[in-house]
Design an enzyme around this catalytic site. Sequence first.
Site, short mmCIF file in Angstrom:
data_model
loop_
_atom_site.label_atom_id
_atom_site.label_comp_id
_atom_site.label_asym_id
_atom_site.label_seq_id
_atom_site.Cartn_x
_atom_site.Cartn_y
_atom_site.Cartn_z
N GLY A 42 2.77 -1.03 4.33
CA GLY A 42 2.84 0.40 4.02
C GLY A 42 4.30 0.80 3.78
O GLY A 42 4.85 0.61 2.69
N HIS A 62 -9.62 1.28 4.71
CA HIS A 62 -8.34 1.48 5.42
C HIS A 62 -8.58 2.44 6.58
O HIS A 62 -9.40 3.36 6.48
CB HIS A 62 -7.30 2.05 4.45
CG HIS A 62 -5.92 2.03 5.03
ND1 HIS A 62 -5.48 2.99 5.91
CD2 HIS A 62 -4.91 1.14 4.89
CE1 HIS A 62 -4.24 2.69 6.27
NE2 HIS A 62 -3.87 1.58 5.67
N ASN A 79 0.87 -1.18 0.00
CA ASN A 79 0.00 0.00 0.00
C ASN A 79 0.90 1.22 0.00
O ASN A 79 1.46 1.60 1.03
CB ASN A 79 -0.89 -0.02 1.26
CG ASN A 79 -1.70 1.25 1.41
OD1 ASN A 79 -1.80 2.04 0.48
ND2 ASN A 79 -2.26 1.46 2.59
N TRP A 80 1.04 1.82 -1.18
CA TRP A 80 1.97 2.95 -1.29
C TRP A 80 1.40 4.25 -0.71
O TRP A 80 2.11 5.25 -0.63
CB TRP A 80 2.33 3.17 -2.77
CG TRP A 80 3.14 2.07 -3.37
CD1 TRP A 80 3.59 0.93 -2.74
CD2 TRP A 80 3.63 2.00 -4.72
NE1 TRP A 80 4.31 0.15 -3.61
CE2 TRP A 80 4.36 0.78 -4.84
CE3 TRP A 80 3.53 2.82 -5.84
CZ2 TRP A 80 4.97 0.39 -6.03
CZ3 TRP A 80 4.14 2.44 -7.02
CH2 TRP A 80 4.85 1.23 -7.12
N LYS A 81 0.14 4.25 -0.36
CA LYS A 81 -0.52 5.45 0.17
C LYS A 81 -0.28 6.64 -0.78
O LYS A 81 -0.20 6.46 -1.98
CB LYS A 81 -0.04 5.74 1.59
CG LYS A 81 -0.12 4.52 2.49
CD LYS A 81 0.04 4.84 3.92
CE LYS A 81 0.12 3.55 4.72
NZ LYS A 81 -0.02 3.73 6.13
N GLU A 140 -6.99 4.87 7.61
CA GLU A 140 -6.80 6.29 7.28
C GLU A 140 -8.04 6.86 6.59
O GLU A 140 -8.37 8.03 6.76
CB GLU A 140 -5.53 6.45 6.43
CG GLU A 140 -4.28 6.28 7.29
CD GLU A 140 -3.07 5.71 6.57
OE1 GLU A 140 -3.04 5.75 5.33
OE2 GLU A 140 -2.17 5.19 7.26
N GLY A 196 2.31 2.49 10.69
CA GLY A 196 3.26 3.58 10.49
C GLY A 196 3.91 4.07 11.78
O GLY A 196 4.53 5.13 11.79
N SER A 214 3.29 -1.90 10.44
CA SER A 214 4.74 -1.92 10.63
C SER A 214 5.36 -3.29 10.36
O SER A 214 6.32 -3.69 11.02
CB SER A 214 5.10 -1.44 12.03
OG SER A 214 4.66 -0.10 12.21
N GLU A 220 -5.51 -4.71 10.63
CA GLU A 220 -4.49 -3.67 10.81
C GLU A 220 -4.78 -2.89 12.08
O GLU A 220 -5.59 -1.94 12.06
CB GLU A 220 -4.51 -2.71 9.62
CG GLU A 220 -4.24 -3.37 8.30
CD GLU A 220 -3.65 -2.39 7.29
OE1 GLU A 220 -2.56 -2.68 6.79
OE2 GLU A 220 -4.24 -1.34 7.05
C1 PEP Z 1 -0.91 0.28 6.05
O1 PEP Z 1 -1.17 1.46 6.11
O2 PEP Z 1 -1.67 -0.49 5.40
C2 PEP Z 1 0.27 -0.21 6.77
C3 PEP Z 1 0.29 -1.44 7.18
O3 PEP Z 1 1.29 0.70 6.98
P1 PEP Z 1 2.72 0.42 7.67
O4 PEP Z 1 3.24 -0.88 7.13
O5 PEP Z 1 3.57 1.58 7.29
O6 PEP Z 1 2.47 0.35 9.15
#
Ligand code: PEP
Length: 256
Positions: free
Chosen positions: A235, A96, A10-12, A98, A174, A214, A168
């Site tokens: 992410g 998600h 997931n490049w956001k 976010e 993050g 993470s 998640e």
């Molecule tokens: C995500 O936002 O889907 C995610 C898992 O981010 P990160 O790996 O940076 O925690």
Amino acid sequence: MNRKKIIAGNWKMNKTALEGGTLAQEIAAAVGKETVVEVVLCPPFTALESVGRAIDGTAIRLGAQNMHPERNGAFTGEVSAEMLRALFTTHVILGHSERRMYFGENDAFINRKVLAALANQLRPILCVGETLTEREAGSTLAVVQRQIEGGLQGVTKEQITTIIIAYEPVWAIGTGKVATAAQAQEVHAFIRNLITKLYGQALAQKVRILYGGSMKPSNAPELLAQPDIDGGLIGGASLEERSFLDLITAAAAVNQ
Ligand code: PEP
């Protein structure tokens, strides 16, 4: 049950069309023929086309990070399932945290997107997870149950194995704080039990449940070795070729 592991990036809101195309080309050169693990790249809308071109003819799949449930119309700034399909997108991240947190998306709206994605042959990656406050209040499982039941309203037995679920924990996204393998497995097993109650054991055993929060090459092997963790939604570590490839290697190692 041997479920094929998935590593989805997931490049956001990162990478221009050009940068995304370059990263996708590098990934395709390294793992374009990978069949042990299902690899999915989810760039921002603006890079779908260049990434799609870079992975064309490989086993890597293209995912979007969001979509609107309506087919078309006066929804400024939004993108429909049909538009995603026209760019050869096969997956779409929905719900998600976010989106839930910053854009006020609730379970009912996310459910409309899930149904619209399925109706358009897109595979939803339905995200669920509790905040730190909810975990500390002991309501993790209740929150996840509400999100799963809400998100899957109207999803049929024929459709359920098309859906990918991503657990998640919001406090781990993050932040560098990763759920322990035991914490994650507990929730993953709970989700699979819930799907068993809703759809029966045979189908629940086929549904892939990803962990996200993470995940990186150093913690992936232990997480991916858990019986109900079928891959990762990644992410930060998906933005750089080396770490993303290492995650694919880690997933391939447990799949064998
Ligand atoms: C995500 O936002 O889907 C995610 C898992 O981010 P990160 O790996 O940076 O925690």
